[in-house]
Design a protein around this motif. Sequence first.
Motif, PDB file in Angstrom:
ATOM      1  N   LEU A  13       0.830  -1.205   0.000  1.00  0.00           N
ATOM      2  CA  LEU A  13       0.000   0.000   0.000  1.00  0.00           C
ATOM      3  C   LEU A  13       0.864   1.255   0.000  1.00  0.00           C
ATOM      4  CD1 LEU A  13      -2.819   1.268   0.208  1.00  0.00           C
ATOM      5  CD2 LEU A  13      -2.626   1.095   2.702  1.00  0.00           C
ATOM      6  N   LEU A  14       1.939   1.234   0.803  1.00  0.00           N
ATOM      7  CA  LEU A  14       2.858   2.370   0.844  1.00  0.00           C
ATOM      8  C   LEU A  14       3.534   2.581  -0.507  1.00  0.00           C
ATOM      9  CD1 LEU A  14       4.358   4.576   2.441  1.00  0.00           C
ATOM     10  CD2 LEU A  14       6.034   2.824   3.097  1.00  0.00           C
ATOM     11  N   ALA A  15       3.967   1.475  -1.137  1.00  0.00           N
ATOM     12  CA  ALA A  15       4.639   1.567  -2.441  1.00  0.00           C
ATOM     13  C   ALA A  15       3.706   2.150  -3.502  1.00  0.00           C
ATOM     14  CB  ALA A  15       5.138   0.189  -2.862  1.00  0.00           C
ATOM     15  N   VAL A  16       2.446   1.703  -3.496  1.00  0.00           N
ATOM     16  CA  VAL A  16       1.464   2.217  -4.463  1.00  0.00           C
ATOM     17  C   VAL A  16       1.205   3.697  -4.207  1.00  0.00           C
ATOM     18  CG1 VAL A  16      -0.930   2.079  -5.225  1.00  0.00           C
ATOM     19  CG2 VAL A  16       0.377  -0.014  -4.858  1.00  0.00           C
ATOM     20  N   SER A  17       1.099   4.076  -2.927  1.00  0.00           N
ATOM     21  CA  SER A  17       0.852   5.476  -2.585  1.00  0.00           C
ATOM     22  C   SER A  17       1.998   6.365  -3.043  1.00  0.00           C
ATOM     23  CB  SER A  17       0.647   5.617  -1.073  1.00  0.00           C
ATOM     24  OG  SER A  17      -0.448   4.856  -0.648  1.00  0.00           O
ATOM     25  N   VAL A  18       3.240   5.926  -2.777  1.00  0.00           N
ATOM     26  CA  VAL A  18       4.412   6.695  -3.201  1.00  0.00           C
ATOM     27  C   VAL A  18       4.455   6.841  -4.714  1.00  0.00           C
ATOM     28  CG1 VAL A  18       6.939   6.666  -3.328  1.00  0.00           C
ATOM     29  CG2 VAL A  18       5.785   6.123  -1.170  1.00  0.00           C
ATOM     30  N   TYR A  19       4.102   5.776  -5.427  1.00  0.00           N
ATOM     31  CA  TYR A  19       4.112   5.818  -6.895  1.00  0.00           C
ATOM     32  C   TYR A  19       3.139   6.884  -7.414  1.00  0.00           C
ATOM     33  CZ  TYR A  19       3.019   4.603 -11.705  1.00  0.00           C
ATOM     34  OH  TYR A  19       2.783   4.675 -13.050  1.00  0.00           O
ATOM     35  N   PHE A  20       1.903   6.862  -6.894  1.00  0.00           N
ATOM     36  CA  PHE A  20       0.907   7.786  -7.406  1.00  0.00           C
ATOM     37  C   PHE A  20       1.202   9.223  -6.988  1.00  0.00           C
ATOM     38  CE2 PHE A  20      -1.638   4.011  -8.261  1.00  0.00           C
ATOM     39  CZ  PHE A  20      -2.282   4.380  -9.433  1.00  0.00           C
ATOM     40  N   ILE A  21       1.788   9.414  -5.810  1.00  0.00           N
ATOM     41  CA  ILE A  21       2.089  10.760  -5.347  1.00  0.00           C
ATOM     42  C   ILE A  21       3.304  11.342  -6.065  1.00  0.00           C
ATOM     43  CG2 ILE A  21       2.851  12.120  -3.361  1.00  0.00           C
ATOM     44  CD1 ILE A  21       1.164  10.275  -1.608  1.00  0.00           C
ATOM     45  N   ALA A  22       4.347  10.523  -6.226  1.00  0.00           N
ATOM     46  CA  ALA A  22       5.621  11.046  -6.726  1.00  0.00           C
ATOM     47  C   ALA A  22       5.890  10.768  -8.202  1.00  0.00           C
ATOM     48  CB  ALA A  22       6.770  10.474  -5.892  1.00  0.00           C
ATOM     49  N   PHE A  23       5.347   9.687  -8.745  1.00  0.00           N
ATOM     50  CA  PHE A  23       5.767   9.285 -10.092  1.00  0.00           C
ATOM     51  C   PHE A  23       4.629   9.218 -11.110  1.00  0.00           C
ATOM     52  CE2 PHE A  23       8.811   7.343  -7.095  1.00  0.00           C
ATOM     53  CZ  PHE A  23       9.968   7.947  -7.544  1.00  0.00           C
ATOM     54  N   HIS A  24       3.457   8.794 -10.708  1.00  0.00           N
ATOM     55  CA  HIS A  24       2.363   8.691 -11.670  1.00  0.00           C
ATOM     56  C   HIS A  24       1.935  10.074 -12.133  1.00  0.00           C
ATOM     57  CE1 HIS A  24      -1.210   7.269 -13.710  1.00  0.00           C
ATOM     58  NE2 HIS A  24      -1.915   8.193 -13.070  1.00  0.00           N
ATOM     59  N   LEU A  41       5.940  23.298 -21.301  1.00  0.00           N
ATOM     60  CA  LEU A  41       5.475  22.370 -20.274  1.00  0.00           C
ATOM     61  C   LEU A  41       6.460  22.359 -19.116  1.00  0.00           C
ATOM     62  CD1 LEU A  41       4.203  19.146 -22.116  1.00  0.00           C
ATOM     63  CD2 LEU A  41       2.899  21.139 -21.368  1.00  0.00           C
ATOM     64  N   ILE A  42       5.939  22.322 -17.898  1.00  0.00           N
ATOM     65  CA  ILE A  42       6.749  22.170 -16.701  1.00  0.00           C
ATOM     66  C   ILE A  42       6.261  20.933 -15.961  1.00  0.00           C
ATOM     67  CG2 ILE A  42       7.512  23.191 -14.535  1.00  0.00           C
ATOM     68  CD1 ILE A  42       8.495  24.691 -16.973  1.00  0.00           C
ATOM     69  N   ASP A  43       7.147  19.964 -15.737  1.00  0.00           N
ATOM     70  CA  ASP A  43       6.819  18.763 -14.971  1.00  0.00           C
ATOM     71  C   ASP A  43       6.837  19.156 -13.493  1.00  0.00           C
ATOM     72  OD1 ASP A  43       6.823  16.339 -13.590  1.00  0.00           O
ATOM     73  OD2 ASP A  43       7.920  15.288 -15.166  1.00  0.00           O
ATOM     74  N   THR A  44       5.656  19.384 -12.920  1.00  0.00           N
ATOM     75  CA  THR A  44       5.582  19.923 -11.559  1.00  0.00           C
ATOM     76  C   THR A  44       6.046  18.908 -10.515  1.00  0.00           C
ATOM     77  OG1 THR A  44       3.246  19.288 -11.369  1.00  0.00           O
ATOM     78  CG2 THR A  44       3.725  21.502 -12.185  1.00  0.00           C
ATOM     79  N   LYS A  45       5.839  17.614 -10.773  1.00  0.00           N
ATOM     80  CA  LYS A  45       6.304  16.611  -9.809  1.00  0.00           C
ATOM     81  C   LYS A  45       7.827  16.525  -9.800  1.00  0.00           C
ATOM     82  CE  LYS A  45       2.231  13.708  -9.267  1.00  0.00           C
ATOM     83  NZ  LYS A  45       1.649  12.358  -9.330  1.00  0.00           N
ATOM     84  N   LYS A  46       8.413  16.599 -10.980  1.00  0.00           N
ATOM     85  CA  LYS A  46       9.885  16.600 -11.049  1.00  0.00           C
ATOM     86  C   LYS A  46      10.439  17.874 -10.414  1.00  0.00           C
ATOM     87  CE  LYS A  46      11.907  14.753 -14.629  1.00  0.00           C
ATOM     88  NZ  LYS A  46      12.801  13.719 -14.043  1.00  0.00           N
ATOM     89  N   LEU A  47       9.781  19.001 -10.654  1.00  0.00           N
ATOM     90  CA  LEU A  47      10.208  20.263 -10.060  1.00  0.00           C
ATOM     91  C   LEU A  47      10.119  20.206  -8.534  1.00  0.00           C
ATOM     92  CD1 LEU A  47      11.079  23.243 -10.455  1.00  0.00           C
ATOM     93  CD2 LEU A  47       8.645  23.823 -10.553  1.00  0.00           C
ATOM     94  N   THR A  48       9.013  19.649  -8.031  1.00  0.00           N
ATOM     95  CA  THR A  48       8.843  19.530  -6.574  1.00  0.00           C
ATOM     96  C   THR A  48       9.917  18.630  -5.977  1.00  0.00           C
ATOM     97  OG1 THR A  48       6.448  19.845  -6.764  1.00  0.00           O
ATOM     98  CG2 THR A  48       7.261  18.831  -4.740  1.00  0.00           C
ATOM     99  N   GLY A  49      10.197  17.495  -6.643  1.00  0.00           N
ATOM    100  CA  GLY A  49      11.237  16.585  -6.158  1.00  0.00           C
ATOM    101  C   GLY A  49      12.599  17.245  -6.132  1.00  0.00           C
ATOM    102  N   ASP A  84      -0.059  17.917 -13.115  1.00  0.00           N
ATOM    103  CA  ASP A  84       1.205  17.194 -13.247  1.00  0.00           C
ATOM    104  C   ASP A  84       2.113  17.884 -14.267  1.00  0.00           C
ATOM    105  OD1 ASP A  84       0.362  15.392 -11.378  1.00  0.00           O
ATOM    106  OD2 ASP A  84      -0.335  13.913 -12.832  1.00  0.00           O
ATOM    107  N   PHE A  85       1.480  18.477 -15.292  1.00  0.00           N
ATOM    108  CA  PHE A  85       2.232  19.248 -16.290  1.00  0.00           C
ATOM    109  C   PHE A  85       1.583  20.618 -16.427  1.00  0.00           C
ATOM    110  CE2 PHE A  85       3.133  14.864 -17.471  1.00  0.00           C
ATOM    111  CZ  PHE A  85       4.504  14.893 -17.654  1.00  0.00           C
ATOM    112  N   LEU A  86       2.297  21.646 -16.002  1.00  0.00           N
ATOM    113  CA  LEU A  86       1.814  23.006 -16.190  1.00  0.00           C
ATOM    114  C   LEU A  86       1.913  23.339 -17.674  1.00  0.00           C
ATOM    115  CD1 LEU A  86       0.870  25.706 -14.992  1.00  0.00           C
ATOM    116  CD2 LEU A  86       3.277  26.316 -14.704  1.00  0.00           C
TER     117      LEU A  86
END
Length: 412
Positions: A13-24, A41-49, A84-86
């Motif tokens: 469950l933790l692995a799935v949650s991390v995937y959807f929050i950080a990578f999906h 385009l700006i990848d906001t998840k990559k920018l946040t990371g 996810d993409f501005l």
Amino acid sequence: MNKKKIIVPLFLLLAVSVYFIAFHKDKSLQYIPDNADTVILIDTKKLTGQYLFSLATHPLKWSGSKAKSKTSGSLKDSGIRIPDFLQIFHIKDTKFSEWYSVLELKDSQKLITYLKKQNFVAKGNNRFQKEQFFVMIEGNYCIAGSSDLAFETLQKKLLQNSVHHVWEADRFIQNTLGSISFISGQKIRNFSIELNEDEIEIKNNSDIQTFNTIASKLQKGNQFLELELDKENIRNFTRFFNKSIADSSQVVSLKATANLQQINDTIVTYEYDDNFNEVEKKTVQKITQPSYMINIQSNNPEKTWKYFQSKMWINAENQFTAIPFQPNEIKRNNKGVVIKSTRKPVSLSPQLKENYMLIRNNALLYSSLKTLNNTEKKIISDIDYVLYGNKAQNYWVKIKANKGELPLILRW
């Protein structure tokens, strides 16, 4: 109960949650109109990371970032749903300065409160403006832009019309922080955007050696502006301003050098004394102007001269009026045309036989920009130089900042 039977599902469950929050990522781009000719385009998840990693490795920034968020308000608490993409776009046949973005809202009232905190002025009909930045709220969406001229069109095309083309992010961006894409019919040219420790790189290829060779040749100079452009590059640059100089004037290359200088400018006004006699009053103020020399090579110098005359760019004193900084003079020779300022002449830098444009920072530049706020002035003052280079079909742009204790993502 067996602990393994509990731990394994929790781990999954933790692995799935991390995937959807950080990578999906939702890669469907629903808010780009069909008549867009440029997309950022700006990848906001990559920018946040990248931001969180930089923040974690620079503890000195921790307390400062908290204090700033409390006083100015956080964008994530503004009622906007961060995509996810501005998606930022330019519409075909509009001014180069006009850029737009459409965002979904979680709470429109929160956005209104946030805009007021940021000193936006309400213009009526859910429209807000702060200097050259405009926002319109429409239901659960908002349209933001550097202009409001296309707001109604975007409202009808993207928000009220459910049938429009939906782009896929993979057509524009491939595992980079951002991208700039130029659309011409079915053809799309993509340029990646990378944010490094103290520089921003924009390029359409991975071969950086050629660009570094151009940069190394320019290290010894100290001019504010140096450039060499061939006909194709002139065509590309003038296209942004809806001009066709390279095609209509027989121009085949351009070389220029410029420096900044501060001069005294005398303003003459008139007042009236008690007897209604006119009294001349002179006021001296310091202004910043460039000293420059521009060498234009042409296949047909006579035709180039006549083209400039037809555009009313040459006056009776042989001054080139298309350049607003006067005085200058324009002369024709057997190879083309030379334009130079007459107040303090400069010499052309050595010929490199490359396509490039280099703008070095200068204290006179940002000190003279009165309309900028303190944050904008700080950003400009932090830049060392901006360099554009081209070789065949390869293009590069580097925005180089001065070395600092913090990486750019934490400074700006």
